[in-house]
Design a protein around this motif. Structure first.
Motif, mmCIF file in Angstrom:
data_model
loop_
_atom_site.group_PDB
_atom_site.id
_atom_site.type_symbol
_atom_site.label_atom_id
_atom_site.label_comp_id
_atom_site.label_asym_id
_atom_site.label_seq_id
_atom_site.Cartn_x
_atom_site.Cartn_y
_atom_site.Cartn_z
ATOM 1 N N GLY A 2 0.835 -1.194 0.000
ATOM 2 C CA GLY A 2 0.000 0.000 0.000
ATOM 3 C C GLY A 2 0.870 1.243 0.000
ATOM 4 N N SER A 3 0.366 2.337 0.599
ATOM 5 C CA SER A 3 1.099 3.601 0.607
ATOM 6 C C SER A 3 1.999 3.708 1.829
ATOM 7 C CB SER A 3 0.119 4.781 0.653
ATOM 8 O OG SER A 3 -0.573 4.875 -0.554
ATOM 9 N N LEU A 4 3.231 4.100 1.587
ATOM 10 C CA LEU A 4 4.181 4.331 2.666
ATOM 11 C C LEU A 4 4.715 5.745 2.530
ATOM 12 C CD1 LEU A 4 6.286 1.098 2.101
ATOM 13 C CD2 LEU A 4 4.599 1.434 3.910
ATOM 14 N N MET A 5 5.052 6.387 3.653
ATOM 15 C CA MET A 5 5.706 7.683 3.553
ATOM 16 C C MET A 5 6.946 7.723 4.423
ATOM 17 S SD MET A 5 4.330 11.629 3.836
ATOM 18 C CE MET A 5 4.570 11.952 5.576
ATOM 19 N N PHE A 6 7.972 8.381 3.909
ATOM 20 C CA PHE A 6 9.230 8.578 4.622
ATOM 21 C C PHE A 6 9.483 10.071 4.690
ATOM 22 C CE2 PHE A 6 10.616 4.144 4.202
ATOM 23 C CZ PHE A 6 9.811 3.716 3.172
ATOM 24 N N TYR A 7 9.846 10.553 5.879
ATOM 25 C CA TYR A 7 9.953 11.986 6.099
ATOM 26 C C TYR A 7 11.177 12.304 6.947
ATOM 27 C CZ TYR A 7 8.653 16.482 8.267
ATOM 28 O OH TYR A 7 8.644 17.766 8.727
ATOM 29 N N GLY A 8 11.868 13.379 6.627
ATOM 30 C CA GLY A 8 13.006 13.786 7.454
ATOM 31 C C GLY A 8 13.823 14.871 6.795
ATOM 32 N N ARG A 9 15.032 15.080 7.335
ATOM 33 C CA ARG A 9 15.901 16.117 6.806
ATOM 34 C C ARG A 9 16.608 15.615 5.555
ATOM 35 N NH1 ARG A 9 16.135 20.418 9.947
ATOM 36 N NH2 ARG A 9 15.291 20.109 12.032
ATOM 37 N N GLY A 10 16.445 16.371 4.468
ATOM 38 C CA GLY A 10 16.968 15.922 3.189
ATOM 39 C C GLY A 10 18.369 16.399 2.897
ATOM 40 N N ALA A 11 18.897 17.272 3.732
ATOM 41 C CA ALA A 11 20.222 17.806 3.447
ATOM 42 C C ALA A 11 20.866 18.247 4.745
ATOM 43 C CB ALA A 11 20.113 18.972 2.475
ATOM 44 N N GLY A 12 22.029 18.864 4.648
ATOM 45 C CA GLY A 12 22.734 19.319 5.835
ATOM 46 C C GLY A 12 23.854 18.367 6.186
ATOM 47 N N GLY A 13 24.872 18.882 6.846
ATOM 48 C CA GLY A 13 26.061 18.084 7.131
ATOM 49 C C GLY A 13 25.783 16.857 7.968
ATOM 50 N N ALA A 14 25.210 17.051 9.165
ATOM 51 C CA ALA A 14 25.025 15.913 10.068
ATOM 52 C C ALA A 14 24.028 14.892 9.520
ATOM 53 C CB ALA A 14 24.602 16.409 11.455
ATOM 54 N N PRO A 15 22.847 15.318 9.017
ATOM 55 C CA PRO A 15 21.922 14.311 8.489
ATOM 56 C C PRO A 15 22.526 13.495 7.338
ATOM 57 C CG PRO A 15 20.766 16.379 8.852
ATOM 58 C CD PRO A 15 22.228 16.666 9.054
ATOM 59 N N THR A 16 23.222 14.173 6.425
ATOM 60 C CA THR A 16 23.806 13.438 5.303
ATOM 61 C C THR A 16 24.909 12.507 5.807
ATOM 62 O OG1 THR A 16 23.296 15.338 3.913
ATOM 63 C CG2 THR A 16 24.767 13.682 2.993
ATOM 64 N N ALA A 17 25.687 12.989 6.795
ATOM 65 C CA ALA A 17 26.741 12.140 7.363
ATOM 66 C C ALA A 17 26.150 10.910 8.036
ATOM 67 C CB ALA A 17 27.577 12.941 8.359
ATOM 68 N N SER A 18 24.966 11.043 8.641
ATOM 69 C CA SER A 18 24.306 9.887 9.254
ATOM 70 C C SER A 18 24.057 8.802 8.211
ATOM 71 C CB SER A 18 22.976 10.317 9.890
ATOM 72 O OG SER A 18 22.207 9.195 10.275
ATOM 73 N N ALA A 19 23.578 9.219 7.039
ATOM 74 C CA ALA A 19 23.319 8.248 5.972
ATOM 75 C C ALA A 19 24.626 7.634 5.472
ATOM 76 C CB ALA A 19 22.569 8.918 4.824
ATOM 77 N N VAL A 20 25.662 8.457 5.344
ATOM 78 C CA VAL A 20 26.965 7.952 4.902
ATOM 79 C C VAL A 20 27.487 6.913 5.894
ATOM 80 C CG1 VAL A 20 29.400 8.586 4.632
ATOM 81 C CG2 VAL A 20 27.619 9.993 3.570
ATOM 82 N N LEU A 21 27.386 7.214 7.189
ATOM 83 C CA LEU A 21 27.906 6.284 8.193
ATOM 84 C C LEU A 21 27.090 4.994 8.255
ATOM 85 C CD1 LEU A 21 29.122 8.456 11.191
ATOM 86 C CD2 LEU A 21 30.457 7.189 9.517
ATOM 87 N N GLY A 22 25.766 5.094 8.035
ATOM 88 C CA GLY A 22 24.953 3.883 7.984
ATOM 89 C C GLY A 22 25.444 2.956 6.884
ATOM 90 N N ASP A 23 25.719 3.534 5.720
ATOM 91 C CA ASP A 23 26.273 2.738 4.617
ATOM 92 C C ASP A 23 27.657 2.207 4.957
ATOM 93 O OD1 ASP A 23 24.098 2.957 2.973
ATOM 94 O OD2 ASP A 23 24.995 4.383 1.567
#
Lengths: 436, 436
Positions: free
Chosen positions: B299-320
């Protein structure tokens, strides 16, 4: 690992609402799934109690002997959609010990004794995945376990039970009492004949335990969770919430707390609470689920979608099945349990929350002073107070700043014992407000 | 694979807003990351253009020779947060060919030539992860690639560019024109000195290409994406949207279409559109991102959050980085590219959309008939029409049912050529309405 012939064999335990969708999707998407996995996924057998009730499954696959099925040499992965603790725990342990990977949708079992299953999976070098156990189709466990693995999660707060959310949404929309709204939910199929697990918060508490375990790298079980159901939520509570532009939701809340000396602990709870109507969770209606995650680097994230139902839950089961199957094809194993942090569990009394308290009081001098004193004596700071006269009596509505739940509880007891204060019309925690 | 000593060496390319956060988090969370990975993550080197500008990085780690760094024998994983196509593509190819896994936040490169990188990763049995390339901290690529791997995704629609969302939110809130809102975004640091990539939709289009590729198991590049920026969006458009209880958003939209004979195709686009104010994406303000995913079973899913910025982007980098590092510790590899479906790309003309058209017309008999005829001749069905008189002239506002974009385009051209019709005050696609 029987992938030499390009086929992975799947044993399915249970074939109800979710299981029959798993059977359907495995058949309908067979070619696509094979492309994604690198091997065909074939049902080895489907264990059910009454084979005659499952005409949708080829008869030769049906069996009542689940124990034999999970040990069969040709089975690679066991998918469990039965629910409950026993006999499922024994079956899944037997599967893991026989070298099978396991995909489960069983929140009760994972919350009750996930550790035993995780240990068995680790010991046998196989996978244990359970995305479907929390928030149905919403990808939530994998993001917590993998996407945020490089971040520090501080808080998880969400609506994870569709039945209670439907009931509370109806109470909010129509002014109905709990019994009336429950009856409506039952007649529409949103509540089960025995709604205890949902209404008393067991389901939400189990999910909170699972979420906290993943978020904080700590083993959390059902007994660590402070649980309150929605059976005591009254139409008056909902009206009180509305009067302060809030709505009532059953929330699962997992928090990491750091005290002054740097010591960390974790609190896990599931209880009804008022949240501001402008909070994104307030708009989550009917049987939908939504979960907020706060992490130090990522900031606030929200995940939203269908939390239950055959097809949505089957989607989550199949996502796990593809992941587990890919791992078997490549001879590897996914990230196992991460419980290294082993943070202590904070008792509910130590958790800081806010309270909304509506009191019927005598409209005479000294009442407000007495009430305010009761809060002050327990060190609870009041954020807002509003008094509404009604002839001889008045209603006093107070919202506190954050204080320990124990202090708030003692304050409410003290108020109830005061001669000028009548029954408390509404006492409820408040979450999601800024300026705590 | 230098994990025998329990250490994995990370080469970092780039140390700007995101890179410096990666350096900080790697140091601050070293112990926790080691527990999660099963090995310590240590920086082998940080390639930058001007070492003197990076006092936060130990001097002995800084280098200007990125090419030598990515080939160093002791490097296990290369993390790239530089951006742009060259020289980054060559550097990452060299890294992959040298057996290093790669974590990248580079949407432009992935959208332009992800295939070359994926091929190199597959050939060398290493990982290529890029969660940070789309929607910053929001776990989105992993859910698409893994959680929904057992489902059929039909549509992805989202707000994936924070700069344009800030500008459009300001235009909506204040009635400002585009230039004024852009100036405000620039002064507040939400827009770069050269805002072309954001404002002209290149950034959103690149993200749409990446999302479509993952959602539909098909290679999609930047050149497959229909792209329109927000530079032409006027205060009148925003006012027209408000008049029909809509707001204007720059949307990335990826759709799977099945025609009568069962043939499937994929369309990918990024353009401004009106969406109803009650749609969840309408409430996504400022620099936030949110993405809707529709799948057959989930069905329908939604994902929401900060799309840019140093710390948020670094969080995604570190997860990877944690995921890739875990794979190296266990000697395995994550799920690689899945492009087996190789669905054809549908041209924008064949895509079905709805249009909002506001026309200045002469207030005299026959105008509405003429306008209605223009729609009818192109087979475009009108859902709503509203005429507002203003002395001799009138404004005619029409919203169509879904029709092909080509037919709608031809209709608008025809209207513009009619003698009784003045300039089109506003022509814009409409998304997210029910009853299409």
């Amino acid at each position: 690992m029987t992938t030499t012939d390009g086929v992975l064999k799947v044993a399915l335990l249970g074939c109800g609402v979710v299981g029959s969708e798993v059977v359907r999707l495995l058949a309908e998407q067979a070619d696509e799934l094979a492309q994604r996995v690198g091997a065909r996924l074939e049902l080895a057998g489907v264990a059910v109690r009454r084979p005659a009730r499952h005409p949708e499954v080829p008869a030769e696959l049906l069996t009542t002997d689940a124990e034999a099925l999970v040990r069969r040499d040709d089975v690679d992965v066991v998918v469990e959609v039965v629910g409950g603790i026993e006999p499922v725990r024994s079956l899944l342990l037997a599967a893991l010990e026989s070298g099978k990977s396991v995909v489960s949708a069983n929140k009760a079992l994972l919350a009750d004794d996930g550790a035993t299953l995780h240990d068995a999976a680790t010991r046998n070098g196989v996978d244990l995945y359970y995305e479907a156990a929390v928030a149905g189709a919403i990808p939530l466990l994998r993001p917590l376990r993998e996407s945020l693995a490089g971040d520090r999660i501080t808080r998880v707060m969400g609506i994870v039970n569709g039945t209670t959310n439907f009931i509370l949404s109806r109470m909010d929309a129509t002014g109905a009492g709990f019994d009336e709204a429950l009856a409506e939910a039952t007649s529409l199929g949103y509540a089960e004949a025995d709604p205890t697990a949902d209404v008393d918060g067991y389901d939400a508490a189990a999910k909170a335990a699972i979420l906290a375990g993943l978020a904080f790298h700590t083993r959390v079980t059902m007994s660590d969770v402070h649980r309150e159901g929605i059976g005591e939520v009254t139409a008056a509570d909902v009206a009180s919430a509305q009067a302060m532009d809030c709505t009532v939701k059953l929330l699962a809340i997992c928090e990491r707390t750091t005290v002054a000396d740097g010591t960390e602990s974790v609190s896990v709870r599931a209880h009804p609470a008022m949240i501001p109507r402008r909070h994104p969770l307030a708009g989550v209606g009917d049987a939908f689920n939504a979960v907020f995650v706060e992490a130090e680097a990522a900031g606030s994230l929200m995940f939203y979608g269908r939390g239950a139902g055959g097809a949505p839950t089957a989607s989550a089961v199949l996502g796990d099945l593809v992941a587990v199957a890919r791992n078997r094809v490549s001879g590897s194993r996914g990230a196992g349990e991460s419980a290294y942090a082993a943070l202590p569990i904070r008792s509910m009394g130590e958790v800081t929350t806010r309270y909304h308290v509506a009191l019927d009081v005598a409209d005479q001098p000294g009442v407000l002073a007495g009430v305010a004193n009761a809060f002050a004596e327990e060190g609870v700071s009041i954020q807002t107070v509003r008094q509404e006269g009604r002839g001889d009596a008045a209603t006093l509505v107070l919202v506190t700043h954050a204080a320990t739940d124990a202090a708030l509880g003692r304050t409410v007891e003290k108020l109830a014992a005061m001669s000028l204060v009548g029954r408390a019309a509404s006492v409820m925690r408040v979450e999601g407000m800024t300026g705590e």
